[in-house]
Design a protein around this motif. Sequence first.
Motif, PDB file in Angstrom:
ATOM      1  N   ARG A 179      21.881   2.760 -44.722  1.00 58.01           N
ATOM      2  CA  ARG A 179      20.981   2.454 -45.832  1.00 58.01           C
ATOM      3  C   ARG A 179      20.939   3.630 -46.807  1.00 58.01           C
ATOM      4  O   ARG A 179      20.987   4.784 -46.395  1.00 58.01           O
ATOM      5  N   THR A 180      20.816   3.318 -48.085  1.00 59.75           N
ATOM      6  CA  THR A 180      20.790   4.388 -49.089  1.00 59.75           C
ATOM      7  C   THR A 180      19.523   5.229 -48.988  1.00 59.75           C
ATOM      8  O   THR A 180      19.510   6.391 -49.400  1.00 59.75           O
ATOM      9  N   ASP A 181      18.444   4.651 -48.415  1.00 62.52           N
ATOM     10  CA  ASP A 181      17.210   5.425 -48.249  1.00 62.52           C
ATOM     11  C   ASP A 181      17.155   6.143 -46.906  1.00 62.52           C
ATOM     12  O   ASP A 181      16.141   6.754 -46.560  1.00 62.52           O
ATOM     13  N   CYS A 182      18.248   6.047 -46.137  1.00 59.49           N
ATOM     14  CA  CYS A 182      18.398   6.758 -44.857  1.00 59.49           C
ATOM     15  C   CYS A 182      17.427   6.287 -43.779  1.00 59.49           C
ATOM     16  O   CYS A 182      17.257   6.963 -42.755  1.00 59.49           O
ATOM     17  N   LYS A 183      16.786   5.144 -43.978  1.00 59.54           N
ATOM     18  CA  LYS A 183      15.862   4.640 -42.956  1.00 59.54           C
ATOM     19  C   LYS A 183      16.620   3.871 -41.878  1.00 59.54           C
ATOM     20  O   LYS A 183      17.770   3.472 -42.058  1.00 59.54           O
TER      21      LYS A 183
END
Length: 476
Positions: free
Chosen positions: A417-421
């Motif tokens: 995920r681009t938000d690193c979640k």
Amino acid sequence: MKKVKVSLRPIVNNINLPTVMKTALLPGDSIERLFIATQLGEIFYIGDSSLRIFLDIRSRIIKLGTSEPGVAGGGYDERGLLGLAFHPEFYYNGLFYLHYSAAGTQGPGALSEHFKPDPCDLKTLNLRWLNRETKYNHIDTIEEWFLQANGQPQKRRTLLNLRRPFFNHNGVNSLNFSPESGKLVLTTGDGGAGYDPFNLSQDDMEIAGKIIEIDVSKNTFINNPPVVTRFDELPAPIQETLTVIAKGVRNIPGISFQRFYNQYIKYVGNVGQDLVESIFSFGQYKPIPVTQLIQASSMKSELDQEGIINFGWRGWEGAFPTSTIKNCPTNQALDEKTIAYYNEAINTLVKRLQPLTSYFHKDNRPDKFGGTALTGVQAYMGNGIPDLTGSVVFTDLARDKESQSPVRGVLAYTRVRTDCKLNDFSVIETDYNFGSQSAYYVSLGTNLDQTRLYLGVYGSMKVTDLNQGTIFEIIP
């Protein structure tokens, strides 16, 4: 996540349990060949539509299927030929590397009885591995070989000899070259037995439970290194070839590198204890030279470990504090879960890396599955299966045993995920009919540019049940 369906095309049948599948270009050849290593010690490759033997080291492998007194046995084993890696310049220099459990090294094991931590019993929380020269299970060796001009492989030197406390958690597909550093990456495990009895994975001096880089360009001129368990037991010239990428490892089925613009994302799976299987990803890291670790230890000083990756084990199992499970006699869904190592969970709380995704051993959701053990993680960069392009594909040994007979392994995928979640995952559906035969998904491989995926399937969990393996290519 999007539902993906694939086909499995059998390309090799009736081989022994496959541990490694990867491609290489043989010196003087013009075609990338698929190489297959088996746990028993054979290495084959596919040449002109026939299976050819590249190397047979069965005589060098420990007797498999008799692990240690009171543990497993009956044909199940986690030792054998576990790692095969070709030097990035293999086409020119003929160098390749092996990791295997050496013949004639069987020991009694580090503990005489089954281990399980008791949060109320300090003794089980502070065990130490004593009398290591006699209380061990086997010795693993990492070797450099080369392909001679006559086409015959020959051993060149031994890089490491590692004494292992138990028969399990030795890693699989454990040798891979880093396209970033050019170094050989060794991924093994914490030494086994479950719950990491001696907490080797978090101890900076212990070789077990780490991801290690080996600079094979340095010649140490030590042809037969001593058998060790700790970094500070190694001769100085060998120490100087080693750096540590990560710690807090339970057991890892290899490392995969995915090119992303001008850097690489690294993927590793950490096999779970009783709760979850986890896949981790990381980009930036700062490996620590073993010489620095040893110096800090000898001076009893604190070393800056900001850049090292910590997967959190044994305090954490993926995103959860490691738990012991007390069975609920009236309802399995209500089994009591107690934090096994509370203090260690606190100590590694902010130091550890969060997983990319996790999947449970028990999961009744209709689109998920209950897993057993993670057996492979590979980035896929091909266009043949567009819905998987850029994703991370992984395999589990077998669906939760209660839900299916005969046994079936599982293919699944996730993405960064681009938000690193923490991300979700989705099962990949396959159309192959295994009939009444069990199908354990034991390994996952890819070609050099990650545009093809290969699945190793075995008809038994016992390495001593011979010739029950099939290699499939995963196709649209």
